[in-house]
Scaffold this motif. Structure first.
Motif, mmCIF file in Angstrom:
data_model
loop_
_atom_site.group_PDB
_atom_site.id
_atom_site.type_symbol
_atom_site.label_atom_id
_atom_site.label_comp_id
_atom_site.label_asym_id
_atom_site.label_seq_id
_atom_site.Cartn_x
_atom_site.Cartn_y
_atom_site.Cartn_z
ATOM 1 N N GLY A 31 0.798 -1.309 0.423
ATOM 2 C CA GLY A 31 0.039 0.322 -0.291
ATOM 3 C C GLY A 31 0.533 1.595 0.134
ATOM 4 O O GLY A 31 0.446 1.709 -0.643
ATOM 5 N N THR A 35 0.993 1.928 -4.233
ATOM 6 C CA THR A 35 -0.241 2.843 -4.451
ATOM 7 C C THR A 35 -0.118 3.952 -4.482
ATOM 8 O O THR A 35 -0.811 5.006 -4.692
ATOM 9 C CB THR A 35 -1.746 2.197 -3.159
ATOM 10 O OG1 THR A 35 -1.679 1.211 -2.293
ATOM 11 C CG2 THR A 35 -3.152 2.878 -3.333
ATOM 12 N N SER A 57 -7.266 7.743 -1.916
ATOM 13 C CA SER A 57 -6.702 6.704 -2.756
ATOM 14 C C SER A 57 -6.964 4.770 -1.492
ATOM 15 O O SER A 57 -7.308 4.301 -2.198
ATOM 16 C CB SER A 57 -5.488 7.157 -3.113
ATOM 17 O OG SER A 57 -5.258 5.728 -3.767
ATOM 18 N N ASN A 61 -9.186 1.695 -2.833
ATOM 19 C CA ASN A 61 -7.921 0.938 -2.991
ATOM 20 C C ASN A 61 -8.474 -0.262 -2.182
ATOM 21 O O ASN A 61 -8.648 -1.907 -2.937
ATOM 22 C CB ASN A 61 -6.906 1.006 -2.494
ATOM 23 C CG ASN A 61 -5.740 1.123 -2.985
ATOM 24 O OD1 ASN A 61 -4.613 0.247 -3.795
ATOM 25 N ND2 ASN A 61 -5.003 2.712 -3.174
ATOM 26 N N SER A 213 -6.262 4.145 -8.073
ATOM 27 C CA SER A 213 -5.963 3.681 -6.844
ATOM 28 C C SER A 213 -7.130 2.230 -7.241
ATOM 29 O O SER A 213 -6.453 1.075 -6.035
ATOM 30 C CB SER A 213 -6.932 4.429 -5.956
ATOM 31 O OG SER A 213 -6.058 5.515 -5.905
ATOM 32 N N HIS A 216 -5.730 -0.564 -9.123
ATOM 33 C CA HIS A 216 -4.164 -0.959 -8.100
ATOM 34 C C HIS A 216 -4.895 -1.878 -6.906
ATOM 35 O O HIS A 216 -4.644 -2.884 -7.224
ATOM 36 C CB HIS A 216 -3.793 -0.025 -7.458
ATOM 37 C CG HIS A 216 -2.456 -0.388 -6.851
ATOM 38 N ND1 HIS A 216 -1.589 -0.655 -7.209
ATOM 39 C CD2 HIS A 216 -2.220 -0.335 -5.575
ATOM 40 C CE1 HIS A 216 -0.678 -1.302 -5.972
ATOM 41 N NE2 HIS A 216 -0.982 -1.225 -5.085
ATOM 42 N N GLY A 217 -5.717 -1.589 -6.329
ATOM 43 C CA GLY A 217 -6.441 -2.748 -5.805
ATOM 44 C C GLY A 217 -7.026 -3.897 -6.336
ATOM 45 O O GLY A 217 -6.826 -5.158 -5.720
ATOM 46 N N LEU A 385 -4.558 -3.400 2.672
ATOM 47 C CA LEU A 385 -3.729 -2.103 1.381
ATOM 48 C C LEU A 385 -4.053 -1.174 1.674
ATOM 49 O O LEU A 385 -3.266 0.125 1.401
ATOM 50 C CB LEU A 385 -4.263 -2.881 -0.026
ATOM 51 C CG LEU A 385 -3.565 -2.393 -1.184
ATOM 52 C CD1 LEU A 385 -2.028 -2.875 -1.539
ATOM 53 C CD2 LEU A 385 -4.142 -3.110 -2.081
ATOM 54 N N THR A 389 -1.720 2.439 2.781
ATOM 55 C CA THR A 389 -1.896 3.657 1.691
ATOM 56 C C THR A 389 -1.332 4.983 2.159
ATOM 57 O O THR A 389 -1.368 6.228 2.124
ATOM 58 C CB THR A 389 -2.634 3.865 0.115
ATOM 59 O OG1 THR A 389 -2.419 2.690 -0.339
ATOM 60 C CG2 THR A 389 -2.547 4.585 -0.425
#
Length: 495
Positions: A31, A35, A57, A61, A213, A216-217, A385, A389
């Protein structure tokens, strides 16, 4: 929970807790390491202040992980040596999980400390290759290098190598396209002081940050989910080896496909039936086939035996809960080697026409009752995660926002880089390929700087490229070393 830990015994319960904590720690580090790239553009264009940006963000995520389909999670598992997957509850299986997670955490924390945006995907894949190499070296029955799914490794590495090129080129081209189509000069300015951009530009940048975001998650978050599922399947197979929530329709389709597919394999096996084999022998024969990629006299009989074994357990089941709890580990192991073996055989010319179609459908039905991720696993990974971040974002953000180009990031550059990153990651998610948010976005920003003729800071680019080049070999070494050490510790201390 206390009753469950008591049932497992103190040693196994300790391993379970440690493994789950390590898996969540990997996602926490992921994270604040990976991220953080997603928030660099909105922070450095003053679209959002740092704390609201990382909270926003981190929240997306979280949502991305929760809505992911699991394809990347099980794609990562497919890279592991088949004998360790089948016997993940054994000492070597535990050592594998610990080696993967510890080596990935060490490299991620080290590169984060230096402010270098390296790839968690590269880190994990390097560790997997290291574990596979050491496992084959220590094994008396395999050649060095066997057991690693080199085909899937090459596909994954290719995706990781191509994605930065896509990020660099496409982000640069998109910026030039912006300039050709959108003549508003405000879009190509750098922020002055604490001035926020015009509302429409600010909305665009927040939207792209949201997309990156979320993407990415939905991609990176699955790596931790896959490893957690391995841990749970190995330690608590009665609960997690099979999808106990699978409905009657799913099981009925599996039973129907199973009968038809067993008849096909028995016809091919002919007189060389696998009835005299044990489940262990059949799994060993199919594991050998999956390692080496070539059939021998035992391959089809072993496949026949494993399929008959699955058929016997599910033929009278209405749901997966009807499969005896003490048989679920064996059923899953059989399903895994059968599914992977059929997949490999279907790539050749052993089967054709209706037989190929029937076996392909059977493979899909097998995966339907084994490739699942419980909601609580998704939620815990999403939380780790997201928290990561929000806590450790600053080092990577400074590098991405200040040290790649020689001038301050413009609004258009931030939007172009993030749009390309979002699209690339989402496309990889659809195909079940793990790609690096870090690579795509960092290279995208470099591409916009190049296209804008803004200049690049060569020292930063050199250090980032050096970190990218070293990630795989260093993590191969770490994974191999920690697997050997972990094997010694697990077998000696935890029996």
């Amino acid at each position: 929970m206390e009753a469950l830990l008591g049932l497992l015994g103190p040693g196994t319960a300790t391993l379970l807790v440690l493994a789950l904590l390590l898996a969540l720690s990997f996602e926490f580090v992921n994270g604040f390491h990976d991220t953080a790239n997603a928030v660099a553009t909105v922070i450095y264009t003053h679209s959002l202040k740092p704390m609201p940006a990382v909270i926003w963000s981190g929240s997306w995520n979280f949502i991305g992980v929760l809505t992911s389909n699991g394809a990347v999670a099980f794609g990562i598992i497919a890279l592991l040596p088949v004998e360790l997957i089948v016997n993940v509850g054994s000492g070597p299986g535990f050592a594998m999980v610990f080696a993967l997670l510890v080596s990935a955490i060490i490299w991620n924390v080290g590169t984060w400390y230096l402010g270098l945006p390296a790839s968690s995907s590269h880190t994990l894949i390097g560790s997997i290759v290291g574990v596979g190499l050491m496992n084959s070296y220590l094994s008396s029955t395999t050649k060095f290098g066997e057991g690693i799914n080199w085909g899937k490794v090459s596909d994954t590495v290719l995706a990781l190598l191509v994605s930065p090129v896509i990020g660099f080129v496409c982000a640069g081209v998109l910026l030039l396209l912006f300039k050709a189509l959108i003549k508003n000069p405000d879009l190509y300015k750098s922020p002055e002081g604490d001035e926020t951009p015009p509302l429409w530009i600010r909305s665009l940048l927040i939207l792209t940050c949201t997309g990156v975001s979320f993407a990415h998650g939905s991609n990176d978050g699955q790596k931790g989910m896959g490893l957690i599922m391995l841990i749970l399947i190995g330690i608590i197979p009665s609960m997690y080896a099979l999808d106990l929530s699978a409905g009657q329709a799913t099981v009925a389709n599996l039973v129907q496909s199973s009968h038809a597919s067993v008849a096909i394999i028995d016809r091919v096996a002919g007189a060389a039936s696998g009835n005299s084999m044990s489940d262990k022998d059949a799994q060993a024969a199919l594991s050998t086939y999956l390692r080496r990629g070539t059939t021998d006299q035992d391959t089809i009989p072993a496949l026949s035996h494993a399929m008959h074994s699955i058929n016997e357990q599910v033929a009278t089941a209405k749901t997966m809960t009807d499969v005896p709890s003490d048989a679920r580990r064996t059923v899953r192991s059989n399903i895994y080697v059968v599914s992977e073996s059929i997949g490999k055989l279907l790539k050749g010319d052993t089967f054709s026409g209706d037989d190929r179609t029937t076996l392909g459908a059977y493979r899909s039905e097998l995966k339907a009752v084994t490739t699942f991720i419980p909601v609580w696993v998704k939620a815990s990974v999403a939380l780790a995660l997201g928290l990561g971040t929000m806590i450790g974002w600053k080092r990577i953000v400074v590098t991405v926002g200040e040290k790649i180009g020689k001038v301050h990031l413009t609004y258009a550059q931030g939007a172009a880089a993030e749009l390309v990153a979002m699209a690339t990651i989402e496309a990889a998610d659809v195909f079940g390929l793990p790609v690096s948010t870090t690579h795509v976005l960092s290279s995208g920003i470099a591409g916009t700087m190049f296209a804008n003729q803004s200049g690049l800071q060569k020292d930063t680019i050199r250090n980032i490229l050096l970190a990218w080049v070293l990630t795989l070999p260093v993590c191969v070494f770490l994974g191999a070393s920690l697997f050997a050490a972990g094997l010694f510790v697990v077998l000696r201390l935890f029996s």
